[in-house]
Design an enzyme around this catalytic site. Structure first.
Site, PDB file in Angstrom:
ATOM      1  N   THR A   1       0.848  -1.191   0.000  1.00 48.51           N
ATOM      2  CA  THR A   1       0.000   0.000   0.000  1.00 48.51           C
ATOM      3  C   THR A   1       0.883   1.239   0.000  1.00 48.51           C
ATOM      4  O   THR A   1       1.714   1.410   0.894  1.00 48.51           O
ATOM      5  CB  THR A   1      -0.917   0.013   1.232  1.00 48.51           C
TER       6      THR A   1
ATOM      7  N   LYS B   1      -7.294   0.752  -3.495  1.00 53.08           N
ATOM      8  CA  LYS B   1      -6.933   0.242  -2.163  1.00 53.08           C
ATOM      9  C   LYS B   1      -7.125   1.313  -1.094  1.00 53.08           C
ATOM     10  O   LYS B   1      -7.628   1.027   0.005  1.00 53.08           O
ATOM     11  CB  LYS B   1      -5.478  -0.235  -2.167  1.00 53.08           C
TER      12      LYS B   1
ATOM     13  N   LYS C   1      -1.521   2.952   9.895  1.00 52.57           N
ATOM     14  CA  LYS C   1      -0.662   3.220   8.732  1.00 52.57           C
ATOM     15  C   LYS C   1      -1.507   3.499   7.495  1.00 52.57           C
ATOM     16  O   LYS C   1      -1.258   4.464   6.755  1.00 52.57           O
ATOM     17  CB  LYS C   1       0.253   2.017   8.478  1.00 52.57           C
TER      18      LYS C   1
END
Length: 308
Positions: free
Chosen positions: A128, A203, A270
């Site tokens: 990611t 995502k 995160k």
């Protein structure tokens, strides 16, 4: 220096030939047994290695620490101390590190993966990260005739072990079709979502929605408690109603909000940080999702952050 399994054949080496920037990439056919380099032998990388070796592929992993080498030995795969040795001669290279900074560090520059990969090979970036990073990788790869797939993932180690990891892939669709036989070893569905960077964009939207939904599940538990229904009862009941979601299922599967936060707070924190940073850079308003992400239900109960 690369290390091989006992009794294993010596690695195939592909002579590095000059490649003119902008020249057409000549793909390698990705069928049958492949040489695969993997950077990031962690929570997600390890089960991917297991699936690849089970499918008959020759995998070399990048290791820097003794404990990582021990994992490689246990998995029965080759390892190399440098990125260049890990990827040299590989048909495909998978990147499964933790942060955007790590992606740039291991992929770009004179010591990065793209500089050592052979023309016609493919780099598959799973971490990611910022969509701009995907663009930088694609540009750097094009200069060497290396294909780059922006292949954001959704799921966990258990999904990889079952071969049902979801991939959202940005880039060239024909290149994805070439690489699909390799990705099929650990992922299904594999969804093409358009241009390079779109894998990461999908995502990021998914992650923002998921964490917001976990926050809403937290507040649903609070509301239920206020009207006299305990947490176990409400979590069990809502899974069978129209208000259910995968986030609620994850919370219910953990048997409590606190259990899910303890297990996933660092990872979700995160992801939320990346979503906010990318939205800020693009001048995009996160809207109602942003309001939920900034709520006490998310900040304190899900991400475990203290008030300043």
């Amino acid at each position: 220096m690369a290390h091989r399994r006992a009794g294993q054949r010596q690695p195939r080496r592909h002579r590095q030939t000059p490649f003119d920037a902008g020249a057409r990439r000549q793909p390698r056919p990705l069928g049958g047994e492949l040489r695969v380099g993997l950077i990031g032998l962690g929570r997600m990388g390890r089960p991917i290695v297991d699936r690849l070796t089970t499918a008959g592929h020759d995998v070399t992993v990048h290791t820097r620490r003794p404990e990582t080498r021990a994992i490689a030995r246990a998995a029965g795969v080759s390892w190399a101390d440098t990125v260049a040795e890990t990827v040299r001669g590989a048909d495909a290279v998978l990147v499964v590190v933790l942060t955007d900074e790590q992606v740039r560090s291991v992929c770009l520059g004179p010591d990065g993966a793209l500089a050592a990969m052979a023309p016609g090979s493919t780099l598959v970036q799973h971490t990611t990260s910022d969509p701009d990073t995907a663009r930088l990788l694609a540009e750097a790869g094009a200069e060497r005739g290396v294909g780059v797939l922006d292949a954001a993932l959704s799921g966990g180690p258990h999904d990889i072990a079952a071969g049902r990891l979801t991939l959202w892939v940005g880039g060239d669709e024909a290149q994805l079709d070439e690489t699909r036989p390799l990705l099929d070893a650990y992922a299904s569905p594999i969804l093409f979502v358009g241009a390079t960077g779109n894998g990461q964009r999908v995502k990021l939207v998914n992650n923002a929605l998921f964490v917001a939904q976990v926050g809403l599940a937290v507040d649903a538990v609070r509301l239920a408690g206020a009207v006299g229904i305990d947490e176990k009862t409400i979590l069990g009941a809502l899974q069978h109603g129209s208000g259910t979601s995968r986030a609620l299922t994850v919370v219910a599967g953990g048997r409590s909000v606190d259990a899910v936060a303890e297990r996933l707070a660092e990872l979700m924190s995160k992801d939320v940080g990346v979503v906010r940073e990318v939205a800020r850079g693009a001048g995009v308003d996160l809207g109602i999702i942003g309001t939920v992400l900034s709520s006490d239900a998310v900040e304190k109960k899900v991400l475990r952050r203290s008030s300043p």
